[in-house]
Motif scaffolding. Sequence first.
Motif, PDB file in Angstrom:
ATOM      1  N   ALA A  53       0.718  -1.117  -0.117  1.00 14.30           N
ATOM      2  CA  ALA A  53      -0.269  -0.297   0.134  1.00 14.30           C
ATOM      3  C   ALA A  53       0.920   1.190  -0.214  1.00 14.30           C
ATOM      4  CB  ALA A  53      -0.639  -0.352   0.887  1.00 14.30           C
ATOM      5  N   LEU A  54       2.184   1.290   0.583  1.00 19.87           N
ATOM      6  CA  LEU A  54       3.074   2.257   0.466  1.00 19.87           C
ATOM      7  C   LEU A  54       4.022   2.106  -0.648  1.00 19.87           C
ATOM      8  CD1 LEU A  54       4.270   2.383   3.746  1.00 19.87           C
ATOM      9  CD2 LEU A  54       2.647   3.584   3.490  1.00 19.87           C
ATOM     10  N   GLY A  55       3.416   1.063  -1.345  1.00 21.28           N
ATOM     11  CA  GLY A  55       4.070   1.378  -3.030  1.00 21.28           C
ATOM     12  C   GLY A  55       5.752   1.158  -2.784  1.00 21.28           C
ATOM     13  N   LEU A  56       5.693   0.325  -1.010  1.00 21.62           N
ATOM     14  CA  LEU A  56       7.442  -0.716  -1.545  1.00 21.62           C
ATOM     15  C   LEU A  56       6.979  -2.163  -1.335  1.00 21.62           C
ATOM     16  CD1 LEU A  56       7.704   1.282   2.295  1.00 21.62           C
ATOM     17  CD2 LEU A  56       8.740   1.776  -0.604  1.00 21.62           C
ATOM     18  N   GLY A  57       8.050  -3.466  -1.363  1.00 18.23           N
ATOM     19  CA  GLY A  57       7.723  -4.127  -0.868  1.00 18.23           C
ATOM     20  C   GLY A  57       8.894  -4.964  -0.048  1.00 18.23           C
ATOM     21  N   THR A  58       8.257  -6.425  -0.033  1.00 17.78           N
ATOM     22  CA  THR A  58       9.386  -7.086   0.947  1.00 17.78           C
ATOM     23  C   THR A  58       8.837  -8.402   0.565  1.00 17.78           C
ATOM     24  OG1 THR A  58       8.886  -7.599   3.145  1.00 17.78           O
ATOM     25  CG2 THR A  58       6.662  -7.494   2.661  1.00 17.78           C
ATOM     26  N   VAL A  59       9.916  -9.075   1.762  1.00 17.10           N
ATOM     27  CA  VAL A  59       9.709 -10.799   1.079  1.00 17.10           C
ATOM     28  C   VAL A  59       9.700 -11.065   2.406  1.00 17.10           C
ATOM     29  CG1 VAL A  59      12.020 -10.785   0.645  1.00 17.10           C
ATOM     30  CG2 VAL A  59      10.362 -12.639   0.257  1.00 17.10           C
ATOM     31  N   ALA A  60       8.688 -12.072   3.114  1.00 12.47           N
ATOM     32  CA  ALA A  60       8.664 -13.310   4.187  1.00 12.47           C
ATOM     33  C   ALA A  60      10.227 -13.882   3.543  1.00 12.47           C
ATOM     34  CB  ALA A  60       7.640 -13.960   3.989  1.00 12.47           C
ATOM     35  N   VAL A  61      11.336 -14.022   5.121  1.00 14.92           N
ATOM     36  CA  VAL A  61      11.996 -14.743   5.194  1.00 14.92           C
ATOM     37  C   VAL A  61      12.547 -16.335   6.365  1.00 14.92           C
ATOM     38  CG1 VAL A  61      15.040 -14.943   5.089  1.00 14.92           C
ATOM     39  CG2 VAL A  61      13.676 -13.168   3.060  1.00 14.92           C
ATOM     40  N   GLY A  62      12.368 -16.781   6.154  1.00 17.18           N
ATOM     41  CA  GLY A  62      12.340 -17.881   7.270  1.00 17.18           C
ATOM     42  C   GLY A  62      13.121 -18.979   6.870  1.00 17.18           C
ATOM     43  N   ALA A  63      14.299 -18.939   6.400  1.00 14.60           N
ATOM     44  CA  ALA A  63      15.551 -19.093   5.928  1.00 14.60           C
ATOM     45  C   ALA A  63      16.828 -19.035   6.488  1.00 14.60           C
ATOM     46  CB  ALA A  63      15.792 -20.270   4.449  1.00 14.60           C
ATOM     47  N   PHE A  64      17.180 -19.279   7.451  1.00 15.72           N
ATOM     48  CA  PHE A  64      18.284 -18.417   7.912  1.00 15.72           C
ATOM     49  C   PHE A  64      18.917 -19.710   9.304  1.00 15.72           C
ATOM     50  CE2 PHE A  64      14.838 -15.964  10.019  1.00 15.72           C
ATOM     51  CZ  PHE A  64      15.108 -16.543  10.977  1.00 15.72           C
ATOM     52  N   ASP A  65      19.721 -19.334   9.322  1.00 15.77           N
ATOM     53  CA  ASP A  65      21.345 -20.190  10.703  1.00 15.77           C
ATOM     54  C   ASP A  65      20.121 -19.506  11.539  1.00 15.77           C
ATOM     55  OD1 ASP A  65      23.786 -22.204  11.248  1.00 15.77           O
ATOM     56  OD2 ASP A  65      23.147 -20.427  12.825  1.00 15.77           O
ATOM     57  N   TYR A  82      11.757 -14.307  11.862  1.00 18.96           N
ATOM     58  CA  TYR A  82      10.937 -14.043  10.680  1.00 18.96           C
ATOM     59  C   TYR A  82      12.142 -12.878  10.724  1.00 18.96           C
ATOM     60  CZ  TYR A  82       7.052 -16.018   7.814  1.00 18.96           C
ATOM     61  OH  TYR A  82       6.246 -16.226   6.871  1.00 18.96           O
ATOM     62  N   LEU A  83      12.163 -13.029   8.993  1.00 19.52           N
ATOM     63  CA  LEU A  83      13.104 -11.765   8.424  1.00 19.52           C
ATOM     64  C   LEU A  83      11.873 -10.974   7.443  1.00 19.52           C
ATOM     65  CD1 LEU A  83      17.074 -12.537   8.667  1.00 19.52           C
ATOM     66  CD2 LEU A  83      15.262 -10.450   9.686  1.00 19.52           C
ATOM     67  N   MET A  84      12.738  -9.744   7.347  1.00 16.18           N
ATOM     68  CA  MET A  84      11.183  -8.826   6.396  1.00 16.18           C
ATOM     69  C   MET A  84      12.385  -8.312   5.842  1.00 16.18           C
ATOM     70  SD  MET A  84       7.549  -9.928   6.969  1.00 16.18           S
ATOM     71  CE  MET A  84       6.995  -9.641   5.619  1.00 16.18           C
ATOM     72  N   PRO A  85      12.801  -7.927   4.449  1.00 17.79           N
ATOM     73  CA  PRO A  85      13.640  -6.518   4.269  1.00 17.79           C
ATOM     74  C   PRO A  85      12.388  -5.900   3.708  1.00 17.79           C
ATOM     75  CG  PRO A  85      13.836  -8.538   2.602  1.00 17.79           C
ATOM     76  CD  PRO A  85      12.809  -8.756   3.904  1.00 17.79           C
ATOM     77  N   VAL A  86      12.405  -4.418   3.790  1.00 19.82           N
ATOM     78  CA  VAL A  86      11.828  -3.372   3.392  1.00 19.82           C
ATOM     79  C   VAL A  86      11.994  -2.291   2.441  1.00 19.82           C
ATOM     80  CG1 VAL A  86       9.998  -1.927   3.861  1.00 19.82           C
ATOM     81  CG2 VAL A  86      10.174  -3.965   5.049  1.00 19.82           C
ATOM     82  N   GLY A  87      12.010  -2.326   1.049  1.00 16.38           N
ATOM     83  CA  GLY A  87      12.675  -1.319   0.479  1.00 16.38           C
ATOM     84  C   GLY A  87      11.581  -0.941  -0.727  1.00 16.38           C
ATOM     85  N   HIS A  88      12.531   0.180  -1.340  1.00 17.48           N
ATOM     86  CA  HIS A  88      11.870   1.030  -2.759  1.00 17.48           C
ATOM     87  C   HIS A  88      11.502  -0.437  -4.060  1.00 17.48           C
ATOM     88  CE1 HIS A  88      10.913   4.586  -1.683  1.00 17.48           C
ATOM     89  NE2 HIS A  88      11.477   4.559  -1.227  1.00 17.48           N
ATOM     90  N   VAL A  89      10.986  -0.549  -4.824  1.00 21.31           N
ATOM     91  CA  VAL A  89      11.512  -1.858  -6.066  1.00 21.31           C
ATOM     92  C   VAL A  89      11.896  -1.596  -6.572  1.00 21.31           C
ATOM     93  CG1 VAL A  89      10.255  -3.806  -6.842  1.00 21.31           C
ATOM     94  CG2 VAL A  89       9.840  -3.158  -4.463  1.00 21.31           C
ATOM     95  N   ARG A  90      13.028  -2.210  -7.711  1.00 21.51           N
ATOM     96  CA  ARG A  90      14.343  -1.589  -8.569  1.00 21.51           C
ATOM     97  C   ARG A  90      12.469  -1.546  -9.454  1.00 21.51           C
ATOM     98  NH1 ARG A  90      19.207  -1.433  -8.487  1.00 21.51           N
ATOM     99  NH2 ARG A  90      19.647  -2.233  -6.862  1.00 21.51           N
TER     100      ARG A  90
END
Length: 202
Positions: free
Chosen positions: A164-176, A194-202
């Motif tokens: 809704a903010l015109g940004l993007g994210t992805v749910a990341v469950g794979a890590f040590d 859980y990790l979620m990077p958030v930013g402007h999408v290229r």
Amino acid sequence: MENIKLPGARLKGEMSVEEAIQRRRSRRDFAGAPLTMEQLGQVLWCAQGVTERGGSKRAAPSAGATYPMVLFAAVGEQTVAGLGAGVYQYLPAGHALKKVLEGDIRGRIASAAYRQHFLAEAPLDILMAADHSRTSSRYRGRAPRYVAMEAGHIGQNIYLQAEALGLGTVAVGAFDDGAMAEVFGLPRELEPLYLMPVGHVR
Ligand SMILES: Cc1cc2nc3c(=O)[nH]c(=O)nc-3n(C[C@H](O)[C@H](O)[C@H](O)COP(=O)(O)O)c2cc1C
């Protein structure tokens, strides 16, 4: 160090919830452009902000309102305009940030997540970490599933708010787990979930 007050959340946006659901995708290709404090505040608010007037209930549901999740925001130098590089804990009650680590750890986050490089490129990485004892003292053996379900609720809010903010994210469950806990300097009672990077999408 003083806590950093976040700008108040907006309750009206440009996109309907239906459109955000329709458009939502996992985004992994982030542009370097910085986020604003308003965007950071909005994303943390949708995840764990206090939404009950005069009370303590939050944006996402929680089994028995036990609220086991603690959120951390890892940012680079001015990747959120006005914030120094570091890790900040979100304080729902005050809608504020508390700095808990100095320096840009995004590269180490990516390494601990089996080199998912987009975690180093996003201007913001949000970590959900769980204090299981808050939920298990009430729900015993069912607590682990409740805590994982809650992470899902929070994650979906972040997905839809980002869209809704015109940004993007992805749910990341794979890590040590151990490596991630160390990178964030988590106290022993917190498990990274859980990790979620958030930013402007290229
Ligand atoms: C529990 C869970 C863990 C996930 N872990 C990762 C991950 O570690 N890395 C990643 O790139 N995507 C991860 N994803 C995102 C999925 O790959 C993505 O949701 C799926 O491909 C469907 O695409 P969509 O989200 O764009 O609809 C995860 C999703 C869920 C629900």
